[in-house]
Design a protein around this motif. Sequence first.
Motif, mmCIF file in Angstrom:
data_model
loop_
_atom_site.group_PDB
_atom_site.id
_atom_site.type_symbol
_atom_site.label_atom_id
_atom_site.label_comp_id
_atom_site.label_asym_id
_atom_site.label_seq_id
_atom_site.Cartn_x
_atom_site.Cartn_y
_atom_site.Cartn_z
ATOM 1 N N VAL A 148 0.845 -1.203 0.000
ATOM 2 C CA VAL A 148 0.000 0.000 0.000
ATOM 3 C C VAL A 148 0.878 1.250 0.000
ATOM 4 O O VAL A 148 1.878 1.314 0.729
ATOM 5 C CB VAL A 148 -0.919 0.030 1.246
ATOM 6 N N GLU A 149 0.495 2.229 -0.799
ATOM 7 C CA GLU A 149 1.209 3.500 -0.797
ATOM 8 C C GLU A 149 0.665 4.368 0.348
ATOM 9 O O GLU A 149 -0.495 4.766 0.343
ATOM 10 C CB GLU A 149 1.033 4.216 -2.129
ATOM 11 N N LEU A 150 1.524 4.654 1.316
ATOM 12 C CA LEU A 150 1.125 5.408 2.487
ATOM 13 C C LEU A 150 1.755 6.795 2.483
ATOM 14 O O LEU A 150 2.906 6.963 2.075
ATOM 15 C CB LEU A 150 1.555 4.678 3.764
ATOM 16 N N ASP A 151 1.006 7.773 2.957
ATOM 17 C CA ASP A 151 1.520 9.142 3.052
ATOM 18 C C ASP A 151 1.891 9.520 4.478
ATOM 19 O O ASP A 151 2.831 10.284 4.705
ATOM 20 C CB ASP A 151 0.471 10.126 2.515
ATOM 21 N N PHE A 152 1.126 8.995 5.445
ATOM 22 C CA PHE A 152 1.355 9.300 6.847
ATOM 23 C C PHE A 152 1.196 8.036 7.687
ATOM 24 O O PHE A 152 0.431 7.132 7.329
ATOM 25 C CB PHE A 152 0.371 10.352 7.368
ATOM 26 N N ILE A 153 1.885 8.010 8.818
ATOM 27 C CA ILE A 153 1.749 6.943 9.809
ATOM 28 C C ILE A 153 1.392 7.596 11.137
ATOM 29 O O ILE A 153 1.924 8.663 11.473
ATOM 30 C CB ILE A 153 3.062 6.150 9.982
ATOM 31 N N PHE A 154 0.517 6.957 11.892
ATOM 32 C CA PHE A 154 0.147 7.484 13.209
ATOM 33 C C PHE A 154 0.163 6.330 14.206
ATOM 34 O O PHE A 154 -0.485 5.301 14.004
ATOM 35 C CB PHE A 154 -1.243 8.109 13.188
ATOM 36 N N THR A 155 0.905 6.509 15.307
ATOM 37 C CA THR A 155 0.921 5.500 16.355
ATOM 38 C C THR A 155 1.025 6.171 17.722
ATOM 39 O O THR A 155 1.281 7.376 17.816
ATOM 40 C CB THR A 155 2.080 4.501 16.143
ATOM 41 N N ALA A 156 0.811 5.385 18.774
ATOM 42 C CA ALA A 156 0.805 5.931 20.135
ATOM 43 C C ALA A 156 1.508 4.974 21.082
ATOM 44 O O ALA A 156 1.516 3.758 20.880
ATOM 45 C CB ALA A 156 -0.634 6.168 20.600
ATOM 46 N N PHE A 157 2.093 5.560 22.128
ATOM 47 C CA PHE A 157 2.812 4.787 23.144
ATOM 48 C C PHE A 157 2.267 5.179 24.517
ATOM 49 O O PHE A 157 2.574 6.253 25.022
ATOM 50 C CB PHE A 157 4.317 5.061 23.052
ATOM 51 N N ILE A 158 1.468 4.293 25.081
ATOM 52 C CA ILE A 158 0.798 4.566 26.350
ATOM 53 C C ILE A 158 1.315 3.665 27.462
ATOM 54 O O ILE A 158 1.612 4.117 28.560
ATOM 55 C CB ILE A 158 -0.733 4.397 26.214
ATOM 56 N N SER A 159 1.426 2.389 27.195
ATOM 57 C CA SER A 159 1.873 1.432 28.207
ATOM 58 C C SER A 159 3.345 1.639 28.537
ATOM 59 O O SER A 159 4.113 2.111 27.695
ATOM 60 C CB SER A 159 1.648 0.005 27.706
ATOM 61 N N VAL A 217 2.457 14.628 18.412
ATOM 62 C CA VAL A 217 1.134 15.256 18.421
ATOM 63 C C VAL A 217 0.750 15.549 19.865
ATOM 64 O O VAL A 217 0.564 14.628 20.668
ATOM 65 C CB VAL A 217 0.079 14.344 17.767
ATOM 66 N N LYS A 218 0.631 16.829 20.203
ATOM 67 C CA LYS A 218 0.323 17.231 21.580
ATOM 68 C C LYS A 218 -1.180 17.334 21.831
ATOM 69 O O LYS A 218 -1.661 17.056 22.933
ATOM 70 C CB LYS A 218 0.993 18.562 21.893
ATOM 71 N N ASP A 219 -1.919 17.769 20.824
ATOM 72 C CA ASP A 219 -3.369 17.850 20.964
ATOM 73 C C ASP A 219 -4.017 17.829 19.583
ATOM 74 O O ASP A 219 -3.348 17.888 18.556
ATOM 75 C CB ASP A 219 -3.799 19.096 21.743
ATOM 76 N N TYR A 220 -5.340 17.736 19.576
ATOM 77 C CA TYR A 220 -6.044 17.542 18.322
ATOM 78 C C TYR A 220 -6.014 18.774 17.423
ATOM 79 O O TYR A 220 -6.046 18.660 16.194
ATOM 80 C CB TYR A 220 -7.494 17.114 18.598
ATOM 81 N N ARG A 221 -5.928 19.969 18.030
ATOM 82 C CA ARG A 221 -5.888 21.183 17.210
ATOM 83 C C ARG A 221 -4.607 21.213 16.373
ATOM 84 O O ARG A 221 -4.636 21.577 15.189
ATOM 85 C CB ARG A 221 -5.958 22.423 18.090
ATOM 86 N N GLU A 222 -3.493 20.835 16.993
ATOM 87 C CA GLU A 222 -2.215 20.776 16.293
ATOM 88 C C GLU A 222 -2.257 19.772 15.148
ATOM 89 O O GLU A 222 -1.766 20.017 14.042
ATOM 90 C CB GLU A 222 -1.112 20.417 17.278
ATOM 91 N N PHE A 223 -2.856 18.619 15.414
ATOM 92 C CA PHE A 223 -2.970 17.581 14.390
ATOM 93 C C PHE A 223 -3.819 18.056 13.216
ATOM 94 O O PHE A 223 -3.439 17.889 12.040
ATOM 95 C CB PHE A 223 -3.592 16.336 15.030
ATOM 96 N N LYS A 224 -4.942 18.667 13.495
ATOM 97 C CA LYS A 224 -5.822 19.168 12.427
ATOM 98 C C LYS A 224 -5.137 20.269 11.626
ATOM 99 O O LYS A 224 -5.276 20.346 10.399
ATOM 100 C CB LYS A 224 -7.130 19.696 13.039
ATOM 101 N N LYS A 225 -4.406 21.125 12.315
ATOM 102 C CA LYS A 225 -3.715 22.226 11.636
ATOM 103 C C LYS A 225 -2.664 21.684 10.668
ATOM 104 O O LYS A 225 -2.510 22.179 9.551
ATOM 105 C CB LYS A 225 -3.070 23.141 12.657
ATOM 106 N N TYR A 226 -1.973 20.627 11.094
ATOM 107 C CA TYR A 226 -0.931 20.076 10.241
ATOM 108 C C TYR A 226 -1.530 19.413 9.003
ATOM 109 O O TYR A 226 -1.039 19.576 7.893
ATOM 110 C CB TYR A 226 -0.083 19.068 11.008
#
Length: 292
Positions: free
Chosen positions: A226-237, A281-290
């Motif tokens: 698959v051709e991907l443009d962005f990756i998003f992941t999270a580290f909580i544990s 990504v610190k918050d959703y506003r920053e993510f949407k702006k980007y």
Amino acid sequence: MKTEGYSIKDLETLSGIKAHTIRIWEKRYDLLKPERTDTNIRYYTDDDLKRMLNVSLLVRNGYKISKVAAWKEADIKQTVLDVAKTKKSEEGYVDRLLLFMVNFDNVGFTALVNEIIEKYGLEEAMQNIFFALFERIGTFWQVGSIFPAQEHYITSFIRQKIIAAIDAHGITNSKEKTILFYLPEEELHELSLLFYSYLALKLGYNIIYLGQFVPFADLEKIQSHVELDFIFTAFISPIQKENLENYLEKLKELYQQQKVFITGWQVKEHAPKLPRNFKVVKDYREFKKYLG
């Protein structure tokens, strides 16, 4: 409750009142009467916790601890209800959600979540209230040490709200760009991932959502198909800083051309060294702006 009861640190975490202050209130006003184990270790019961949550809510709303501590339990509960009707700040909502969670009050919790979403919208509600709720119960994406059953209860409920919003929005793909959302192996807490995928969907991106516990080998297979443009992941544990940075380095080698977004408590805690194409990504506003 937890089988071994609650420590004073648990009460501090959940109520927002410092342990030192709780001890003073115990001695000066006889607010709580902790029990002791056979080995003489102090612990608190469900009733102690509920009382502490109610009292902390009232004190934050201007009531004097000297007066509240002298009230009967019924008077405290009634005053909390009265305050809840008039004080509808973000912190007040978190206090009330905690109380409903402790009591497994499904009717009250459902009504309040709906009220919050109607007032703020899902995005503001998630960022300013629901995420703050998880932080207050010792989580902020790092769940399970104090209230596993209650935490799972509220996480599942809010998760359903996000999924319903995703279904209601539908798929547009107006951006013609694709974002892969996934969680690494050993990572199970997907609420933030689901929320950010909803935001990307609203902005018109094509979403590939893999969810929790994705082996690295699967990422390699997808990359070749698959051709991907962005990756998003999270580290909580919990994860060691060195292990986190090693994982990010592997991710960089796999996704050299894509922008990689990362978020989560462990990123905030460790502030790891980041490859150039990575963005915290610190918050959703920053993510949407980007993504714009």
